[in-house]
Write a protein that holds these residues in place. Sequence first.
Motif, PDB file in Angstrom:
ATOM      1  N   TRP A  28      34.354  23.709  36.306  1.00 45.22           N
ATOM      2  CA  TRP A  28      34.166  22.277  36.080  1.00 45.22           C
ATOM      3  C   TRP A  28      32.829  22.011  35.396  1.00 45.22           C
ATOM      4  O   TRP A  28      32.744  21.233  34.450  1.00 45.22           O
ATOM      5  N   ASN A  29      31.776  22.693  35.854  1.00 46.45           N
ATOM      6  CA  ASN A  29      30.464  22.537  35.225  1.00 46.45           C
ATOM      7  C   ASN A  29      30.481  23.039  33.780  1.00 46.45           C
ATOM      8  O   ASN A  29      29.838  22.445  32.907  1.00 46.45           O
ATOM      9  N   ARG A  30      31.212  24.103  33.512  1.00 49.82           N
ATOM     10  CA  ARG A  30      31.319  24.621  32.153  1.00 49.82           C
ATOM     11  C   ARG A  30      32.030  23.621  31.243  1.00 49.82           C
ATOM     12  O   ARG A  30      31.602  23.375  30.114  1.00 49.82           O
ATOM     13  N   GLN A  31      33.081  23.003  31.760  1.00 47.50           N
ATOM     14  CA  GLN A  31      33.810  22.005  30.981  1.00 47.50           C
ATOM     15  C   GLN A  31      32.946  20.774  30.726  1.00 47.50           C
ATOM     16  O   GLN A  31      32.978  20.205  29.625  1.00 47.50           O
ATOM     17  N   LYS A  32      32.150  20.353  31.711  1.00 45.24           N
ATOM     18  CA  LYS A  32      31.258  19.208  31.516  1.00 45.24           C
ATOM     19  C   LYS A  32      30.213  19.519  30.453  1.00 45.24           C
ATOM     20  O   LYS A  32      29.901  18.677  29.621  1.00 45.24           O
ATOM     21  N   GLN A  33      29.675  20.737  30.502  1.00 52.83           N
ATOM     22  CA  GLN A  33      28.673  21.143  29.520  1.00 52.83           C
ATOM     23  C   GLN A  33      29.283  21.176  28.119  1.00 52.83           C
ATOM     24  O   GLN A  33      28.648  20.750  27.153  1.00 52.83           O
ATOM     25  N   LEU A  34      30.495  21.643  28.004  1.00 50.18           N
ATOM     26  CA  LEU A  34      31.188  21.665  26.714  1.00 50.18           C
ATOM     27  C   LEU A  34      31.381  20.251  26.181  1.00 50.18           C
ATOM     28  O   LEU A  34      31.187  19.995  24.993  1.00 50.18           O
ATOM     29  N   LEU A  35      31.725  19.330  27.058  1.00 43.60           N
ATOM     30  CA  LEU A  35      31.908  17.938  26.657  1.00 43.60           C
ATOM     31  C   LEU A  35      30.587  17.315  26.206  1.00 43.60           C
ATOM     32  O   LEU A  35      30.543  16.584  25.219  1.00 43.60           O
ATOM     33  N   GLU A  36      29.507  17.613  26.918  1.00 44.85           N
ATOM     34  CA  GLU A  36      28.202  17.073  26.552  1.00 44.85           C
ATOM     35  C   GLU A  36      27.715  17.607  25.209  1.00 44.85           C
ATOM     36  O   GLU A  36      27.033  16.904  24.467  1.00 44.85           O
ATOM     37  N   ASN A  37      28.067  18.844  24.884  1.00 44.06           N
ATOM     38  CA  ASN A  37      27.621  19.450  23.638  1.00 44.06           C
ATOM     39  C   ASN A  37      28.499  19.081  22.447  1.00 44.06           C
ATOM     40  O   ASN A  37      28.126  19.349  21.307  1.00 44.06           O
ATOM     41  N   SER A  38      29.634  18.469  22.693  1.00 35.89           N
ATOM     42  CA  SER A  38      30.556  18.105  21.616  1.00 35.89           C
ATOM     43  C   SER A  38      30.146  16.772  21.000  1.00 35.89           C
ATOM     44  O   SER A  38      29.784  15.828  21.694  1.00 35.89           O
ATOM     45  N   LEU A  39      30.212  16.718  19.687  1.00 34.02           N
ATOM     46  CA  LEU A  39      29.949  15.448  19.008  1.00 34.02           C
ATOM     47  C   LEU A  39      31.142  14.514  19.140  1.00 34.02           C
ATOM     48  O   LEU A  39      31.001  13.349  19.478  1.00 34.02           O
ATOM     49  N   GLU A  40      32.321  15.033  18.839  1.00 36.22           N
ATOM     50  CA  GLU A  40      33.562  14.281  18.991  1.00 36.22           C
ATOM     51  C   GLU A  40      34.540  15.126  19.806  1.00 36.22           C
ATOM     52  O   GLU A  40      35.270  15.937  19.247  1.00 36.22           O
ATOM     53  N   PRO A  41      34.536  14.951  21.116  1.00 37.99           N
ATOM     54  CA  PRO A  41      35.423  15.789  21.940  1.00 37.99           C
ATOM     55  C   PRO A  41      36.894  15.465  21.678  1.00 37.99           C
ATOM     56  O   PRO A  41      37.276  14.316  21.524  1.00 37.99           O
ATOM     57  N   SER A  42      37.679  16.495  21.611  1.00 37.04           N
ATOM     58  CA  SER A  42      39.110  16.324  21.383  1.00 37.04           C
ATOM     59  C   SER A  42      39.800  15.930  22.690  1.00 37.04           C
ATOM     60  O   SER A  42      39.222  16.020  23.777  1.00 37.04           O
ATOM     61  N   GLN A  43      41.034  15.516  22.561  1.00 35.67           N
ATOM     62  CA  GLN A  43      41.813  15.136  23.740  1.00 35.67           C
ATOM     63  C   GLN A  43      42.036  16.342  24.649  1.00 35.67           C
ATOM     64  O   GLN A  43      42.100  16.202  25.865  1.00 35.67           O
ATOM     65  N   GLU A  44      42.156  17.520  24.053  1.00 38.04           N
ATOM     66  CA  GLU A  44      42.371  18.730  24.847  1.00 38.04           C
ATOM     67  C   GLU A  44      41.165  19.036  25.727  1.00 38.04           C
ATOM     68  O   GLU A  44      41.316  19.428  26.886  1.00 38.04           O
ATOM     69  N   VAL A  45      39.964  18.848  25.196  1.00 40.13           N
ATOM     70  CA  VAL A  45      38.746  19.088  25.981  1.00 40.13           C
ATOM     71  C   VAL A  45      38.663  18.096  27.137  1.00 40.13           C
ATOM     72  O   VAL A  45      38.325  18.475  28.266  1.00 40.13           O
ATOM     73  N   LEU A  46      38.971  16.845  26.866  1.00 43.04           N
ATOM     74  CA  LEU A  46      38.969  15.836  27.934  1.00 43.04           C
ATOM     75  C   LEU A  46      40.017  16.146  28.994  1.00 43.04           C
ATOM     76  O   LEU A  46      39.759  15.992  30.193  1.00 43.04           O
ATOM     77  N   TYR A  47      41.174  16.611  28.546  1.00 41.07           N
ATOM     78  CA  TYR A  47      42.249  16.977  29.468  1.00 41.07           C
ATOM     79  C   TYR A  47      41.811  18.143  30.360  1.00 41.07           C
ATOM     80  O   TYR A  47      41.998  18.107  31.576  1.00 41.07           O
ATOM     81  N   GLU A  48      41.219  19.169  29.760  1.00 43.99           N
ATOM     82  CA  GLU A  48      40.773  20.336  30.531  1.00 43.99           C
ATOM     83  C   GLU A  48      39.687  19.955  31.536  1.00 43.99           C
ATOM     84  O   GLU A  48      39.648  20.490  32.643  1.00 43.99           O
ATOM     85  N   LEU A  49      38.824  19.020  31.162  1.00 43.68           N
ATOM     86  CA  LEU A  49      37.790  18.548  32.080  1.00 43.68           C
ATOM     87  C   LEU A  49      38.421  17.856  33.288  1.00 43.68           C
ATOM     88  O   LEU A  49      38.032  18.119  34.432  1.00 43.68           O
ATOM     89  N   LYS A  50      39.392  17.000  33.058  1.00 41.68           N
ATOM     90  CA  LYS A  50      40.057  16.293  34.154  1.00 41.68           C
ATOM     91  C   LYS A  50      40.809  17.251  35.066  1.00 41.68           C
ATOM     92  O   LYS A  50      40.810  17.094  36.290  1.00 41.68           O
ATOM     93  N   VAL A  51      41.436  18.253  34.487  1.00 45.28           N
ATOM     94  CA  VAL A  51      42.163  19.245  35.289  1.00 45.28           C
ATOM     95  C   VAL A  51      41.194  20.040  36.149  1.00 45.28           C
ATOM     96  O   VAL A  51      41.430  20.256  37.345  1.00 45.28           O
ATOM     97  N   ALA A  52      40.085  20.479  35.555  1.00 48.93           N
ATOM     98  CA  ALA A  52      39.089  21.252  36.308  1.00 48.93           C
ATOM     99  C   ALA A  52      38.494  20.409  37.432  1.00 48.93           C
ATOM    100  O   ALA A  52      38.287  20.898  38.545  1.00 48.93           O
ATOM    101  N   GLU A  53      38.243  19.130  37.149  1.00 46.64           N
ATOM    102  CA  GLU A  53      37.691  18.237  38.165  1.00 46.64           C
ATOM    103  C   GLU A  53      38.687  18.041  39.309  1.00 46.64           C
ATOM    104  O   GLU A  53      38.306  18.084  40.491  1.00 46.64           O
ATOM    105  N   ALA A  54      39.943  17.834  38.988  1.00 48.62           N
ATOM    106  CA  ALA A  54      40.963  17.627  40.012  1.00 48.62           C
ATOM    107  C   ALA A  54      41.118  18.871  40.892  1.00 48.62           C
ATOM    108  O   ALA A  54      41.224  18.762  42.126  1.00 48.62           O
ATOM    109  N   LYS A  55      41.121  20.046  40.276  1.00 48.89           N
ATOM    110  CA  LYS A  55      41.240  21.282  41.054  1.00 48.89           C
ATOM    111  C   LYS A  55      40.043  21.466  41.978  1.00 48.89           C
ATOM    112  O   LYS A  55      40.194  21.848  43.142  1.00 48.89           O
TER     113      LYS A  55
END
Length: 72
Positions: A28-55
Amino acid sequence: MFFRRKGWLRKEFDDQLVEELIDQKNEWNRQKQLLENSLEPSQEVLYELKVAEAKYFFYLREAKKRTITIGR
């Protein structure tokens, strides 16, 4: 005889839950860091973040329900 085994199995599965909880927190922390480093995060990155958070929160609730402590 079964009751002795039950305690041993509970400990084994609690240890597995703790390992999964720590791994999922790292993911989850890795996905958050990836989102923070992205200029324009794709829908897939947002989806993976939500899945990691839910798990992670699922494992956390299960650990609380079983009253498991991670650090002593």
